[in-house]
Design a protein around this motif. Structure first.
Motif, mmCIF file in Angstrom:
data_model
loop_
_atom_site.group_PDB
_atom_site.id
_atom_site.type_symbol
_atom_site.label_atom_id
_atom_site.label_comp_id
_atom_site.label_asym_id
_atom_site.label_seq_id
_atom_site.Cartn_x
_atom_site.Cartn_y
_atom_site.Cartn_z
ATOM 1 N N UNK A 40 0.717 -1.025 -0.150
ATOM 2 C CA UNK A 40 -0.179 0.332 -0.001
ATOM 3 C C UNK A 40 0.810 0.984 -0.244
ATOM 4 N N UNK A 41 2.309 0.920 0.089
ATOM 5 C CA UNK A 41 3.072 2.193 -0.112
ATOM 6 C C UNK A 41 3.638 2.508 -1.934
ATOM 7 N N UNK A 42 3.219 3.636 -1.572
ATOM 8 C CA UNK A 42 3.549 3.839 -3.832
ATOM 9 C C UNK A 42 3.862 5.608 -3.650
ATOM 10 N N UNK A 43 5.765 5.330 -3.657
ATOM 11 C CA UNK A 43 5.777 6.646 -4.120
ATOM 12 C C UNK A 43 6.127 7.599 -2.622
ATOM 13 N N UNK A 44 5.924 6.927 -1.895
ATOM 14 C CA UNK A 44 6.239 7.722 -0.341
ATOM 15 C C UNK A 44 4.176 8.260 0.025
ATOM 16 N N UNK A 45 3.704 7.502 -0.723
ATOM 17 C CA UNK A 45 2.435 7.799 -0.376
ATOM 18 C C UNK A 45 2.000 6.637 0.327
ATOM 19 N N UNK A 46 0.848 6.571 1.231
ATOM 20 C CA UNK A 46 0.134 5.776 2.236
ATOM 21 C C UNK A 46 -1.622 5.247 1.666
ATOM 22 N N UNK A 47 -1.101 4.240 0.344
ATOM 23 C CA UNK A 47 -2.776 4.280 -0.147
ATOM 24 C C UNK A 47 -3.458 3.195 0.950
ATOM 25 N N UNK A 48 -4.309 4.454 2.170
ATOM 26 C CA UNK A 48 -4.793 3.482 3.265
ATOM 27 C C UNK A 48 -5.726 2.402 3.807
ATOM 28 N N UNK A 49 -4.735 0.882 3.800
ATOM 29 C CA UNK A 49 -5.974 0.200 4.033
ATOM 30 C C UNK A 49 -5.941 -0.619 5.729
ATOM 31 N N UNK A 50 -6.169 -0.777 5.867
ATOM 32 C CA UNK A 50 -6.307 -0.614 7.322
ATOM 33 C C UNK A 50 -6.815 0.706 9.107
ATOM 34 N N UNK A 51 -6.103 1.024 9.175
ATOM 35 C CA UNK A 51 -5.763 1.594 10.079
ATOM 36 C C UNK A 51 -5.142 1.789 11.006
ATOM 37 N N UNK A 52 -3.354 2.540 10.736
ATOM 38 C CA UNK A 52 -2.781 2.713 12.155
ATOM 39 C C UNK A 52 -3.223 3.871 12.982
ATOM 40 N N UNK A 53 -1.633 3.571 14.607
ATOM 41 C CA UNK A 53 -1.961 4.281 15.608
ATOM 42 C C UNK A 53 -0.983 4.776 16.618
ATOM 43 N N UNK A 54 -0.886 5.279 17.223
ATOM 44 C CA UNK A 54 0.792 5.361 17.889
ATOM 45 C C UNK A 54 1.056 4.600 19.145
ATOM 46 N N UNK A 55 1.955 4.294 19.671
ATOM 47 C CA UNK A 55 2.539 3.919 20.757
ATOM 48 C C UNK A 55 4.070 4.380 21.008
ATOM 49 N N UNK A 56 4.282 4.627 22.334
ATOM 50 C CA UNK A 56 3.654 4.007 22.862
ATOM 51 C C UNK A 56 2.111 5.405 23.769
ATOM 52 N N UNK A 57 1.024 4.571 24.793
ATOM 53 C CA UNK A 57 0.241 5.543 24.647
ATOM 54 C C UNK A 57 0.823 6.756 25.070
ATOM 55 N N UNK A 58 -0.573 7.201 25.413
ATOM 56 C CA UNK A 58 0.312 9.063 25.631
ATOM 57 C C UNK A 58 -1.273 10.012 26.212
ATOM 58 N N UNK A 59 -1.110 10.461 27.674
ATOM 59 C CA UNK A 59 -2.634 11.546 28.423
ATOM 60 C C UNK A 59 -2.355 12.706 26.575
ATOM 61 N N UNK A 60 -1.245 12.967 25.962
ATOM 62 C CA UNK A 60 -0.754 14.825 25.581
ATOM 63 C C UNK A 60 -2.392 15.584 26.234
ATOM 64 N N UNK A 61 -1.024 15.629 26.795
ATOM 65 C CA UNK A 61 -1.738 16.996 28.609
ATOM 66 C C UNK A 61 -1.162 18.353 28.150
#
Length: 548
Positions: free
Chosen positions: A394-415
């Motif tokens: 799904x990576x084409x020329x530095x672009x993600x043709x979005x398939x599924x979902x990605x999420x950040x780690x480690x978890x953060x409270x963003x306070x």
């Protein structure tokens, strides 16, 4: 015995002997000097050697930290930072310099969590300080008055009815100059709902109530739809009466110095009448009508509709300052021996001026984001939502043709102040498009999910909508921008937890600062998520920066 003048065994002349004697004396004198210097070096205090050790260690630290891109830890005696890949394994390097603070303990260097190496065996003092530069940006939040009737023609209804269908449209001019009770500091107004006099004419069709921009002549509607409510004909009154069209989110940012049009129209492809709109032919309030689906409009000098427009006024609220701190120089004091003149002082300019952050994520989509570990802390920066493996196809020329979902780690409270920077686009119709959600400001028993949806429209343009949430199931529209091009949209969210406020810029243009709702969390979703919702979407990059 007599020797021949050319006999090789002949003796030295007097001149040669004198010359040799003088040369020997000079040589001996030179040797004496060398021995004296050697004797002095041998008896020099250990400070010279200590100073040399300290200088070598300080130079090694300088060569490393000069190219730092992120500071992990910086205390008086510890400096840990990240530099770009030096081993060609595609991963940045994490370097740590540390002294216990106890005189006589070593200065140690650790690379990528490996075995510490003593750079100086016995240290009397090691101090680190970072010189910083600050940049401050101010954001003024927008507040809103309570919902009220801003304009209306609500006298007793009388007159004739106009059938509204896929070809026959009606438009009522809305002139903010005539609004009553406009606050002196109002910067704009917002439509929340519209009431109108009308009735159904059968069933099965869909009436569309729109707010459009207007232009000359006669303040006729343009093709720019700022907001729309679709109403099933079955839900209209069966006889002439008041009906309501409530916008899913307020139509915001309307100017007080411009006119607009309230438009009633049918739905393309439906041949029946969607509604019968009641009109009065005994007064003029600037009605325009079209009989060719809006291609041409005619001004009706003696006609008005019956309507009530509800909305709010926008006024300036609190101002928030966002200060971003950047490291410009690292200052080092290192003393290896007890003698004070063995102390080394160094000041190292930083080539990258890294911002001082508590957390950082970036997905450039030049490679698998779930394999990245920017800070070399042993936790990959991204993971697939729900598990599974990232699809590299799904990576084409530095672009993600979005398939599924990605999420950040480690978890953060963003306070603390948090900046989300995204470049993406929606490439097909349907669903919620290219979506980014961050569950921010998790403190004091509440949190604030914030969602951006970039959605492709039937005309090829894109609409960006920023939402908060009042609970897990209810979106609260904070801002919407329509008619963005079909190209990549670059937007930045600046989340200011101290004021429960968020600023939005789109393609480097400020769109405003808005208060967001908070509520008690029902899960542990302490991350940012990027995905395509029931359509095709492309992401060029996603970056997330959390201030210290």
């Amino acid at each position: 015995m007599h020797l021949h003048p050319h006999d090789p065994r002949r003796g030295h002349t007097l001149i040669e002997l004198v010359t040799a004697t003088v040369s020997s004396a000079i040589l001996l004198a030179g040797l004496g000097s060398v021995m004296l210097i050697a004797d002095q070096v041998a008896n020099t205090p250990a400070a010279s050697a200590n100073r040399l050790d300290a200088a070598e260690a300080a130079n090694e630290l300088a060569n490393d930290v000069r190219f730092a891109t992120f500071f992990v830890t910086r205390t008086t005696h510890v400096l840990e930072f990240v530099v770009t890949d030096r081993t060609n394994d595609g991963t940045a390097e994490r370097i740590r310099y540390e002294w216990s603070g106890v005189p006589g303990d070593p200065l140690q260097k650790t690379v990528n969590g490996g075995t510490p190496v003593a750079l100086v065996d016995s240290v009397q003092d090691f101090q680190i300080s970072v010189t910083t530069a600050s940049e401050t940006e101010s954001f003024t939040a927008t507040t809103e008055t309570a919902e009220a009737i801003l304009a209306s023609n609500a006298v007793a209804a009388s007159g004739s009815a106009r059938d509204i269908n896929q070809d026959s449209f009606s438009a009522q001019r809305i002139n903010p100059f005539g609004f009553a009770g406009i606050p002196a500091d109002a910067t704009g107004w917002n439509v929340t709902r519209v009431d109108f006099q009308g009735q159904r004419n059968g069933n099965g069709e869909t009436l569309r109530v729109q707010i459009r921009s207007a232009g000359d002549p006669s303040s006729r509607p343009t093709g720019e739809v700022l907001g729309e409510v679709a109403i099933l004909e079955d839900n209209l009154t069966s006889s002439p009466g008041w009906n309501s069209a409530t916008f899913s989110g307020p139509v915001r940012g309307l100017a007080l110095h411009r006119t607009y049009s309230l438009v009633w129209r049918g739905t393309t492809g439906e041949s029946g009448t969607a509604a019968r709109l009641l009109t009065d032919d005994n007064a003029s309030t600037s009605v325009n009508e079209s009989n060719d689906a809006g291609a041409n409009w005619s001004y009706m000098p003696s006609r008005r509709t019956y309507y009530r427009i509800y909305g709010t006024y926008s006024t300036p609220g609190a101002t928030y300052n966002l200060t971003r701190n950047y490291a410009t120089r690292v200052n080092v004091v290192l003393q290896a021996g007890v003698a004070t003149h063995s102390r080394i002082n160094a000041s190292v300019p930083l080539a990258n001026r890294p911002e001082l952050l508590s957390a950082y994520w970036r997905a450039d989509f030049d490679g698998d984001p779930t394999a990245a570990d920017f800070t070399r802390d042993g936790t990959n920066d991204w993971t697939m939502t729900g598990g599974g493996t990232f699809n590299a196809a799904t990576l084409v020329g530095g672009v993600w043709m979005a398939s599924g979902a990605i999420e950040t780690r480690a978890k953060n409270n963003f306070t603390t102040n948090t900046i989300v920077d995204v470049r993406c686009r929606n490439t097909s119709l349907g669903g919620n498009g290219a979506v980014v959600q961050i569950n921010a400001d998790r403190q004091g028993g509440t949190h604030a999910p914030l969602v951006v949806r970039v959605q492709r429209q039937s005309d090829g343009s894109q609409t960006l909508t920023l939402y908060g949430k009042s609970n897990d199931a209810t979106d609260v529209a904070l801002f919407q921008c329509k008619h963005l091009s079909s190209d990549f949209v670059h937007y930045r969210l600046t989340i200011l937890p101290a004021g429960n406020a968020i600023n939005l810029s789109i393609n480097d243009e400020d769109q405003g600062t808005f208060a967001y709702p908070t509520y008690a969390p029902t899960n542990d979703n302490r991350f940012l998520t990027a995905y395509a919702d029931t359509s095709s979407a492309e992401f060029d990059y996603v970056e997330l920066r959390v201030a210290e």
